[in-house]
Design a protein around this motif. Structure first.
Motif, PDB file in Angstrom:
ATOM      1  N   GLY A 124       0.783  -1.226   0.000  1.00 23.93           N
ATOM      2  CA  GLY A 124       0.000   0.000   0.000  1.00 23.93           C
ATOM      3  C   GLY A 124       0.817   1.279   0.000  1.00 23.93           C
ATOM      4  O   GLY A 124       0.259   2.379  -0.096  1.00 23.93           O
ATOM      5  N   THR A 125       2.136   1.171   0.105  1.00 18.08           N
ATOM      6  CA  THR A 125       2.997   2.347   0.048  1.00 18.08           C
ATOM      7  C   THR A 125       2.906   2.996  -1.338  1.00 18.08           C
ATOM      8  O   THR A 125       2.975   2.313  -2.359  1.00 18.08           O
ATOM      9  CB  THR A 125       4.464   1.975   0.335  1.00 18.08           C
ATOM     10  N   ILE A 126       2.738   4.312  -1.368  1.00 16.11           N
ATOM     11  CA  ILE A 126       2.653   5.068  -2.614  1.00 16.11           C
ATOM     12  C   ILE A 126       3.938   5.866  -2.800  1.00 16.11           C
ATOM     13  O   ILE A 126       4.428   6.511  -1.864  1.00 16.11           O
ATOM     14  CB  ILE A 126       1.435   6.012  -2.607  1.00 16.11           C
ATOM     15  N   ARG A 127       4.489   5.797  -3.998  1.00 16.42           N
ATOM     16  CA  ARG A 127       5.692   6.567  -4.338  1.00 16.42           C
ATOM     17  C   ARG A 127       5.439   7.380  -5.609  1.00 16.42           C
ATOM     18  O   ARG A 127       4.820   6.906  -6.550  1.00 16.42           O
ATOM     19  CB  ARG A 127       6.895   5.642  -4.551  1.00 16.42           C
ATOM     20  N   PHE A 128       5.938   8.588  -5.608  1.00 19.01           N
ATOM     21  CA  PHE A 128       5.952   9.416  -6.813  1.00 19.01           C
ATOM     22  C   PHE A 128       7.037  10.463  -6.645  1.00 19.01           C
ATOM     23  O   PHE A 128       7.537  10.687  -5.538  1.00 19.01           O
ATOM     24  CB  PHE A 128       4.589  10.079  -7.055  1.00 19.01           C
ATOM     25  N   ASP A 129       7.432  11.074  -7.737  1.00 16.97           N
ATOM     26  CA  ASP A 129       8.470  12.086  -7.648  1.00 16.97           C
ATOM     27  C   ASP A 129       8.012  13.365  -8.309  1.00 16.97           C
ATOM     28  O   ASP A 129       7.089  13.392  -9.126  1.00 16.97           O
ATOM     29  CB  ASP A 129       9.794  11.596  -8.232  1.00 16.97           C
ATOM     30  N   GLY A 130       8.670  14.438  -7.933  1.00 16.91           N
ATOM     31  CA  GLY A 130       8.357  15.741  -8.480  1.00 16.91           C
ATOM     32  C   GLY A 130       9.535  16.669  -8.324  1.00 16.91           C
ATOM     33  O   GLY A 130      10.560  16.307  -7.742  1.00 16.91           O
ATOM     34  N   CYS A 131       9.390  17.867  -8.842  1.00 16.00           N
ATOM     35  CA  CYS A 131      10.437  18.884  -8.762  1.00 16.00           C
ATOM     36  C   CYS A 131       9.965  19.942  -7.776  1.00 16.00           C
ATOM     37  O   CYS A 131       9.110  20.773  -8.108  1.00 16.00           O
ATOM     38  CB  CYS A 131      10.717  19.454 -10.144  1.00 16.00           C
ATOM     39  N   LEU A 132      10.500  19.868  -6.557  1.00 16.66           N
ATOM     40  CA  LEU A 132       9.978  20.641  -5.435  1.00 16.66           C
ATOM     41  C   LEU A 132      10.829  21.872  -5.170  1.00 16.66           C
ATOM     42  O   LEU A 132      12.055  21.821  -5.233  1.00 16.66           O
ATOM     43  CB  LEU A 132       9.912  19.765  -4.175  1.00 16.66           C
ATOM     44  N   GLU A 133      10.163  22.975  -4.827  1.00 11.32           N
ATOM     45  CA  GLU A 133      10.820  24.242  -4.555  1.00 11.32           C
ATOM     46  C   GLU A 133      10.554  24.668  -3.115  1.00 11.32           C
ATOM     47  O   GLU A 133       9.544  24.307  -2.522  1.00 11.32           O
ATOM     48  CB  GLU A 133      10.299  25.324  -5.516  1.00 11.32           C
ATOM     49  N   GLU A 134      11.457  25.494  -2.573  1.00 11.62           N
ATOM     50  CA  GLU A 134      11.288  25.978  -1.210  1.00 11.62           C
ATOM     51  C   GLU A 134      10.098  26.914  -1.087  1.00 11.62           C
ATOM     52  O   GLU A 134       9.442  26.980  -0.041  1.00 11.62           O
ATOM     53  CB  GLU A 134      12.554  26.696  -0.746  1.00 11.62           C
ATOM     54  N   ASN A 135       9.826  27.673  -2.132  1.00  9.49           N
ATOM     55  CA  ASN A 135       8.711  28.608  -2.134  1.00  9.49           C
ATOM     56  C   ASN A 135       8.358  28.948  -3.581  1.00  9.49           C
ATOM     57  O   ASN A 135       9.112  28.616  -4.502  1.00  9.49           O
ATOM     58  CB  ASN A 135       9.041  29.873  -1.318  1.00  9.49           C
TER      59      ASN A 135
END
Length: 483
Positions: free
Chosen positions: A313-324
């Motif tokens: 049931g663990t879900i994984r995904f990735d993205g390009c994350l910014e501080e703000n």
């Protein structure tokens, strides 16, 4: 609000207030900018007739037969005025075709009410994400301001030009002629349809359309017809440009960049509230009333990659994350004035949602954007994420890379500081996750030309297998699709 009420959904939001919103127009123009990258946000004044591209390096694989469609803003200035934000220019859809050993390019503006009105007035008047309402504007609904400039989708044999807050525009896949806006059902006319739908391997399309603390959920059958239309309460008026999905769930990331009122420009109606943290909503595709909420420290984002669910049931995904959200708030507007405002770099990061309610992030410490994956594996476990990279104190990337989540390393090709790199997409040629090509475009500042590149997806560091050059430079696009 769980029952479908289109009038209330649209009328309670941004466009209800737009007719009364008057803000002083921005007067600075990018045309006077000495910035070396100003071609990235330059104007195109007319459609581009089909031309055969010149092969400048490499050799075309004999079995290469693919069409790449890309969409992005390409008209920002009229008369003495300009759009107030990079996101608000008129959409120009490009068609790159590789076949029979050669490549071609054609491009056509999406024929929207916004473009027709502003052409007639020779002025930028319609409001948008970062643009003010000006004298002569006509705003009776979302599609009056629809720039159709963000992405494209092939669904049911139709090519759809996508925006963020209104209807898809239907284009002829061969000629790129605009056929009008798509209405999936009469009572759903002008309902928002995001520019980042999630497409399952069989062609089923899931999409959202946000408005305040609610979002509209779309499901299209593989043939392009409507399968589901429902309003979902999210509990937070977060701005989201993208979402993701697993085989069983929709995953909606609610960043603490929240809408506080209803006015144009849209970016001025939102506030960054990091104290709220980031909330992730996981919704069952078969029953949208079944929701789980996960909490993480605050981050901002524009783009996510496909997700998957493990056996426990663990879900994984990735993205390009910014501080703000500095880029979306002010830096992307400054581009049109020829200014570079440094914003926090988006970092390629994997997000993990555990069955017990915990959430975690695993950062690669790699600066990147526009994550792309093998579309055949949407909703399934995978190992690789392709992304742009190589930000060297400029607003735009110079490299393309694929991150290996198992080995924790990038396979990368740097095109050089004179090249501005756009999103690359994967074209499969075999069953393996890297058995195929990467196809994408760059803007060559030295040659002042747009270029098309084909790379071996399994050997990116070797550089392009083939490079073609157009006769002109086109401003940078946002997203595309292959056919």
């Amino acid at each position: 609000m769980t029952q479908l009420d289109r009038r209330h959904f649209l009328g309670s939001g941004l466009f209800a207030a737009a007719a009364a919103t008057i803000i002083t127009p921005e007067m600075a123009l990018a045309g006077a900018s000495p910035a070396g990258w100003s071609l990235a946000v330059a104007d195109v004044d007319a459609d581009v007739p089909e031309e055969i591209l010149r092969l400048v390096d490499g050799k075309v694989p004999a079995d290469c037969n693919v069409t790449l469609y890309r969409n992005g803003p390409a008209k920002f200035r009229r008369g003495t005025g300009a759009s107030g934000h990079w996101f608000d220019g008129d959409g120009l859809v490009r068609k790159f075709r590789i076949g029979n050993g050669r490549a071609s390019l054609s491009a056509r503006f999406v024929d929207t009410p916004k473009r027709r009105l502003e052409t007639k007035l020779d002025a930028i008047v319609q409001p948008g994400f970062g643009s003010s309402r000006r004298d002569g504007a006509i705003v009776n609904g979302p599609d009056d301001t629809n720039a159709a400039n963000t992405s494209v989708l092939m669904s049911g044999g139709e090519l759809l030009a996508l925006w963020e807050a209104g209807s898809p525009a239907v284009l002829d896949p061969e000629t790129l002629e605009t056929k009008g806006f798509k209405t999936f059902r009469r009572d759903l006319k002008q309902m928002p349809f995001l520019a980042h739908p999630r497409v399952e391997p069989d062609g089923t399309v899931w999409n959202l359309g946000g408005n305040g603390k609610s979002t509209f959920v779309w499901k299209l059958n593989p043939v392009g017809s409507l399968a589901k239309a429902q309003i979902l309460e999210t509990g937070r008026a977060s701005y989201f440009h993208d979402f993701t999905a697993t085989a069983r769930h929709l995953v909606i990331v609610l960043q603490p960049w929240v809408q506080e009122g209803f006015k144009f420009p849209l970016s001025t109606a939102m506030a960054w509230k990091p104290e709220l943290g980031t909330r992730i909503l996981v919704v069952d595709k078969d029953d949208l009333s079944k929701k789980r909420v996960f909490e993480l420290p605050a981050f901002s984002f524009f783009h996510l990659a496909d997700g998957w669910e493990e056996s426990d049931g663990t879900i994984r995904f990735d993205g390009c994350l910014e501080e703000n959200p500095t880029f979306g708030q002010i830096a992307a507007s400054a581009l049109l004035r020829g200014e570079y405002i440094k914003a926090p770099s988006p970092m390629l990061t994997q997000i993990v949602l555990y069955p017990d309610g915990r959430a975690d992030t695993n950062t690669t410490r790699i600066s990147g954007e526009f994550p792309a994956t093998d579309r055949r594996r949407a909703g399934q476990s995978r190992r690789f994420t392709t992304h742009v990279a190589g930000y060297r104190q400029t607003p735009f990337p110079h490299a393309i890379a694929t991150w290996d989540w198992d080995k924790g390393r990038d396979d990368k090709h740097d095109f050089g500081s004179h090249q501005l790199v756009e999103e690359f997409l994967f074209v499969p040629t075999g069953s393996g996750e890297r058995d195929g090509w990467l196809i994408g475009t760059t803007l060559n500042l030295k040659e002042r030309r747009t270029e098309l590149h084909l790379l071996n997806a399994g050997r990116i560091s070797d550089g392009p297998l083939a490079t073609w050059r157009a006769s002109l430079p086109l401003p940078l696009t946002f997203h595309g699709t292959i056919a």
